[in-house]
Design a protein around this motif. Structure first.
Motif, short mmCIF file in Angstrom:
data_model
loop_
_atom_site.label_atom_id
_atom_site.label_comp_id
_atom_site.label_asym_id
_atom_site.label_seq_id
_atom_site.Cartn_x
_atom_site.Cartn_y
_atom_site.Cartn_z
N THR A 62 0.81 -1.23 0.00
CA THR A 62 0.00 0.00 0.00
C THR A 62 0.84 1.27 0.00
OG1 THR A 62 -0.20 0.38 2.39
CG2 THR A 62 -1.73 -1.22 1.41
N LEU A 63 0.22 2.32 -0.52
CA LEU A 63 0.83 3.64 -0.65
C LEU A 63 -0.26 4.67 -0.40
CD1 LEU A 63 2.90 5.76 -1.69
CD2 LEU A 63 2.33 5.04 -4.02
N PRO A 86 7.66 7.55 0.55
CA PRO A 86 6.76 6.39 0.46
C PRO A 86 6.44 6.07 -1.00
CG PRO A 86 6.03 7.88 2.19
CD PRO A 86 7.16 8.57 1.47
N HIS A 87 6.32 7.10 -1.81
CA HIS A 87 6.01 6.93 -3.22
C HIS A 87 7.03 6.02 -3.89
CE1 HIS A 87 5.68 9.03 -7.41
NE2 HIS A 87 5.16 7.84 -7.41
N THR A 89 9.60 4.37 -2.45
CA THR A 89 9.87 3.15 -1.69
C THR A 89 8.88 2.05 -2.04
OG1 THR A 89 10.63 4.52 0.13
CG2 THR A 89 10.16 2.22 0.64
N SER A 90 7.61 2.42 -2.10
CA SER A 90 6.61 1.39 -2.37
C SER A 90 6.80 0.82 -3.76
CB SER A 90 5.20 1.97 -2.21
OG SER A 90 4.97 2.98 -3.17
N SER A 93 9.78 -1.46 -3.84
CA SER A 93 9.70 -2.63 -2.94
C SER A 93 8.86 -3.76 -3.53
CB SER A 93 9.07 -2.22 -1.61
OG SER A 93 7.66 -2.16 -1.73
N LEU A 100 0.03 -3.22 -6.22
CA LEU A 100 0.17 -1.90 -5.59
C LEU A 100 -1.21 -1.26 -5.45
CD1 LEU A 100 2.08 0.35 -4.58
CD2 LEU A 100 2.19 1.18 -6.92
N SER A 164 3.28 12.01 -1.01
CA SER A 164 3.12 10.67 -0.45
C SER A 164 3.48 10.68 1.03
CB SER A 164 3.99 9.67 -1.21
OG SER A 164 5.36 9.94 -1.01
N PHE A 167 3.63 4.20 3.51
CA PHE A 167 4.00 2.98 2.78
C PHE A 167 3.66 1.77 3.65
CE2 PHE A 167 7.80 0.00 2.42
CZ PHE A 167 7.23 -0.79 1.44
N ASN A 168 2.89 0.88 3.07
CA ASN A 168 2.49 -0.36 3.75
C ASN A 168 1.80 -0.15 5.09
OD1 ASN A 168 2.61 -2.44 2.02
ND2 ASN A 168 4.69 -3.10 2.53
N THR D 2 11.78 4.47 5.29
CA THR D 2 10.91 5.40 4.56
C THR D 2 10.89 6.76 5.25
OG1 THR D 2 9.49 3.50 4.13
CG2 THR D 2 8.62 5.67 3.56
#
Lengths: 251, 251, 251, 251, 251, 251
Positions: A62-63, A86-87, A89-90, A93, A100, A164, A167-168, D2
């Motif tokens: 998730t983002l 987060p943008h 990284t997600s 990852s 996603l 963003s 993340f997750n 993050t």
């Protein structure tokens, strides 16, 4: 310490594969019957979907975006921190059989996914991108030939109005909770988020349900059978079905 | 005397032609970066668009409708003043490389464009029709094979609920200002209204951007390059790009 | 005794057949001119429609859902009363040239029609299903190759959030009243509900209108005629039209 | 790791006190001029506000809800983990001059704050509660006599449809980003979220602006001065203002 | 030359005065019966209204805003052209018994009227301000004690997102056409725009209707009369009414 | 025969009286816990409510409107059938402790209740009027001093756009089912529709809950008790509560 809800179950790639044979409608309805009434994402439609594919299945990464604050988005996009956003990284990852899922708060005033990001997700083994908001560059996204779901299209890019921030984490998408590790099932009818521990039962129920019976009912309806007697089948019709199975060598 | 905002710059047909190679997404994003954050029309989608066309480009001619008043709409549609109505005046004033942009106040309760008007606009050299509201007779409009954008479809005709009140004034369309003479760029992703003085720079930026670099980045992504290093390209990747160009005889 | 509004006129299957040649746009506009301003259903779009069919026509059979109450929906769906529920009664009551029109109160949170029900309606001679709400199992519904109109798609089934409470009452659909026996005309532009006593006149007006004149006007527009003189045709243009008809052997 | 956007500046309680003299409208407009165009929360209105209070000011503590998943909400509300839930953690973490800001994703289908929670926030030194969604028990909340802002009222409680998933993260509220530590200013016109580093300048600008000048302009308008000459004051009017100040002993 | 719809009738200040005794509900309904079905503005509510006033009446002066374009709004607000902007022109053109009606396209993202402008309109003899959008500084506007109607409140000012483009054109407000010179009637139920030629008849019908009969019907209802016999009064009840009038010396 | 869902339980006037002491929020939440998750009506607010009244309670009588068809509404309102219309039948059928609940399909384009009808309902012993749509003549309705709930206000009357089609059928109101005989509870927080068989338990739970405990918890919170220990009270707090009751002579 704050306790955040999370998934504990995990499921195998094999089970994911079996889930591909279940339709979004069947999974949604089965979840309601299992006590999970809110799993189908409202208004999230396949804006790009390969012609030769039936469904997409994977584990949710998730983002989350929120409206930008001018100083902070600058800090996020114009610095060496971009990689750690987060943008980014997600996106980076993503691994095999991930999906996603992006929460923009139903923001319809800019696009958050274009063809470049879509290509990267595909390369890393991602199975789909689901956006509670807009994508951009629809035509080029379609050319990537990869499942991308969203509420609409906007020509703008992220720094027009979003930044963003997560993340997750557990997020909201299409009016539904998506917790990292949820199993996402998407087909031409839309998207359903399945708690991982439910997948096995859904596959089982869908299989039992099942195609044979459904095929027989449709055959009977096409011959003129009434819903009253044949959907669901009453006692008599059930015997009829058993006989038909024997006569046709199924069982 | 009341001063009304207007465009002062004008651009050549040649520049319009070059703009056709720029996508709506690229133009929208470039305008945001140039300080024009609100140029992409939200929710205005191509309901009819020729299969073999990539984009439509032209100068905005505007038309404005408001809800009808029974005595005034009668006066407008049932008299010798029909020809002088903003509705008819705007349609007949279209010339080569114009785009008709219609403000109905997002009215979804009747259609303002059908196949007859679409044919006339095409004949006069118009390049597209953009409606902040509904069209009617969708199937026949599609048969004209001409770019028509709107928010939806309604079976009714204008005198069901609207009357025309403005020709070539600044209007609102898809949440965006459209000033007569604005350059309209429309493709499968939607529509963007461009201040004329910005077109040259957009074309230049889009060209520089550019296809070559974008093509190379996509190629690298398909080979597994990370967004972190290649989008946007970092110092190392830029050298890699330069080398690739040399090796492949570009420049 | 409470008096409920109803249709008194009925029309023949032959007239229904003739109505198929009239477009939804023409019928909607003609009704406005006849004093019925609210007949076109807003936002109800063809989600499934056979490629080789031009329009669907039939007599309205109505069904009404409201949000479920847990004890009552259980009583409705888990008992021997299911057959007598408005839901099942309406489906099984369909006969040749009927159209099923469903009022869910614009409920977008579950689907009320899937492929099984669609098959049954088709078998019984139904001509279309119109839903002021969502359908489910879009892909399989498409496979039935039958006209199904709705506002959207949802994976859930009826007992997720609705229960049926009315069969063949006057209902609301797409912002329009639908009274049992109304004549439903549906094509790619949407759906219009026609009071039965109006059908004959609509067919007549549409025929007179007519194709010949419309074809000639489009021909003239394609040759450069102005809307001012040719749409609607002024005195001179009318003579031109008459001459053209004679010259081409039409009268 | 993050990187999440955060506030770095902090401001003193004294400055908070001075901010109370600035109106939400002045702060919103000043922020736009300082380059922060999106700070006023749309549609978040004072449902409860003490009669004798002019404004509320404090530092944002954030809480985020998403739609519940039946197994996870049970785990959150029916166990010893309730104390560690973001919901309870955020409430109990409130200290002097904090404002609780709650993101429910604009969820209008249940209430998240009632009079019990409001009392606790007040006791701990909280200055206001801001909800992007609904509160419940409006009458009793009013009786607490404490500033509570929301989009509406719903009789349901949290476990009807939500679960808490985030404490002191950046969130969305009223279409605006709220980052923990943002300075919240709320009065009868609504709520504005101010980046902490901007407060000092806002106070300064508002003071300079200022009441004196604004009072004088209103006095002049009430005497018949034109907007053209006096709002903003032109050169002549400025001299007039200076003279008036001297004559009335203000400088 | 383009012909724009306009009012031809004008009415005296005396008639305006008489109109003040008619309620918005009576005027709206009477207009529907006179063939003008769309005169009541939806969703435009009295955000400020003097306690001791019953209604506000005046002639419409119109002003239109559209979303800003950054170069044009700068040109409009930061130059010597400000005085000639439709915004300032319309405000300064107000005279006795005018009502300012503002079309922002239902824009909810900034406020267009505050207390300064309200004071000026009041000084010039204006009777009310009606905004199809937001006002700002609600509390101070209330302090002016003048009728101001809008859809909501926003802290931002005009240059946050709008620019003015039309003065005394026909506009849209609350889903209704407002043509300069329309007679605006506003009370606690909202606002109605009346074609000037209709005012005399409305006053006459409202007077005939009338208070006497309505007062008598309410008296009868409070005594237990049935709607069936007394609303509207049947033949017998009419005789009863005539007798009552005689007995009470009304005729 | 079609089977329509209905209430079988009935409750006494005494129980209705006791229900008046329960708040809408408590009833809504208790119903969710009893398995009825959808009883609170969203967006239906008290537009008129007597100052000295705490709540309104009664048995639902239902009325349903749909968009008018011009010939049918004429037949309904301009003939001797008016008395038998669902509209008039429902109003005249009201008896002591009834509540009139009206389904207009959330129609916001005309008002269906004014002061005349409100007076009649009050005279007949009605306890409230609840409208999923608009009322008209708000000021005069307020003057009747009777509980009237709706979504908004419109100046138009019924024949502007609606006609009545159902009396005492199950309907939809505020997103909730209302079955004739449902018990309606309304206070300043809104409205809840209670299945009659649930009333006794709600009253019991609310009483047990109860005021005493709630009063004590609020007292403790005002003294600084933590939500963690006192809401809901843990084992220790429960003992504390019991002791307090003894010490204060409550048990």
């Amino acid at each position: 310490m704050t306790y955040i809800v999370k998934n504990t179950a995990t499921i195998s790639d094999e089970l994911l594969e079996e889930l591909k044979l279940v339709s979004v409608s069947t999974a949604s309805h089965t979840l309601v019957e299992m006590g999970y009434r809110n799993a189908y994402m409202q208004g999230i439609m396949p804006l790009a979907f390969p012609d030769d594919q039936q469904s997409a299945v994977g584990r949710a990464v998730t983002l989350r975006f929120i409206p930008l604050r001018e100083d902070l988005v600058k800090q996020q996009y114009e610095s060496d921190k971009l990689e750690e956003s987060p943008h980014r990284t997600s996106l980076e990852s993503m691994t095999k059989n991930d999906v996603l899922v992006i929460d923009t708060g139903s923001h319809m005033e800019t696009g958050v996914i274009g063809d470049i990001f879509t290509r990267r997700v595909r390369y890393l083994g991602g199975q789909a991108i689901i956006v509670d908001g807009c994508i951009r560059d629809l035509q080029r996204v379609k050319d990537v030939n990869f499942p991308v779901y969203a509420k609409g299209v906007h020509g703008g890019a992220i720094p027009r109005s979003l930044m963003s921030v997560g993340f997750n984490e557990p997020i909201r998408c299409g009016g539904v909770s998506v917790v990292p590790g949820d199993i996402i099932l998407a087909d031409r009818d839309g998207v359903v988020a399945i708690p991982p521990q439910c997948v096995e039962e859904i596959v089982k129920i869908a299989r039992a349900h099942d195609e044979l019976e459904e095929r027989w009912i449709k055959m009977k309806l096409d011959e003129g059978a009434s819903l009253h007697t044949h959907y669901p089948p009453n006692a008599e019709a059930k015997i009829e079905f058993e006989n038909w199975k024997k006569e046709n060598g199924y069982a």
